[in-house]
Design a protein around this motif. Structure first.
Motif, mmCIF file in Angstrom:
data_model
loop_
_atom_site.group_PDB
_atom_site.id
_atom_site.type_symbol
_atom_site.label_atom_id
_atom_site.label_comp_id
_atom_site.label_asym_id
_atom_site.label_seq_id
_atom_site.Cartn_x
_atom_site.Cartn_y
_atom_site.Cartn_z
ATOM 1 N N ASN A 153 0.878 -1.162 0.000
ATOM 2 C CA ASN A 153 0.000 0.000 0.000
ATOM 3 C C ASN A 153 0.921 1.219 0.000
ATOM 4 O O ASN A 153 1.654 1.445 0.957
ATOM 5 C CB ASN A 153 -0.902 -0.007 1.237
ATOM 6 N N ALA B 32 -3.242 -8.759 1.919
ATOM 7 C CA ALA B 32 -4.255 -7.702 1.897
ATOM 8 C C ALA B 32 -5.202 -7.857 3.082
ATOM 9 O O ALA B 32 -5.652 -6.866 3.667
ATOM 10 C CB ALA B 32 -5.028 -7.742 0.578
ATOM 11 N N GLN C 291 -2.387 0.240 -4.491
ATOM 12 C CA GLN C 291 -2.237 -1.003 -3.746
ATOM 13 C C GLN C 291 -1.941 -2.088 -4.765
ATOM 14 O O GLN C 291 -2.498 -2.085 -5.864
ATOM 15 C CB GLN C 291 -3.512 -1.338 -2.981
ATOM 16 N N HIS D 61 -3.709 -6.325 6.160
ATOM 17 C CA HIS D 61 -3.845 -4.861 6.099
ATOM 18 C C HIS D 61 -5.251 -4.445 6.497
ATOM 19 O O HIS D 61 -5.439 -3.553 7.334
ATOM 20 C CB HIS D 61 -3.511 -4.356 4.693
#
Length: 100
Positions: free
Chosen positions: A5, A59, A90, A62
């Motif tokens: 990111n 992901a 991203q 995150h």
């Protein structure tokens, strides 16, 4: 696969260092949540912008980190200092010449 990111946060004039201080505050929960790297930067040619680069185990890690109390508190503290201008990307990391 590793998730990246990379973004920019627009800050209200005169508040760049305040936002940097919030984002660089020690937070061991990030590593526990799967954060591999979290770097905050500035560029004097863009005095109202903070740059952030994050690497995560996934992901999902995150996304889950956004529910941590410490992360939610940091976001709430920083929000009044932001201009609302945000950008970034991203992506899934597929390789690096620095790793075998």
């Amino acid at each position: 696969m590793t998730f990246a990111n990379v973004g920019t946060l627009g800050v209200k004039p005169g508040h760049r260092d305040d936002v940097v201080a919030i984002l660089t505050r020690h937070n061991p929960q990030l590593a526990e949540a799967g954060c591999l790297q979290y770097e905050v930067g500035v560029d004097d040619e863009h005095p109202d912008t903070v740059f952030v680069t994050e690497l995560w185990e996934s992901a999902e890690a995150h996304r889950a980190s956004l529910q941590l109390d410490s992360v939610r508190a940091a976001i709430a503290e920083a929000m009044p200092l932001l201009s609302g201008e945000m950008g970034g990307s991203q992506f899934t990391v597929v390789g690096s010449p620095l790793q075998g």
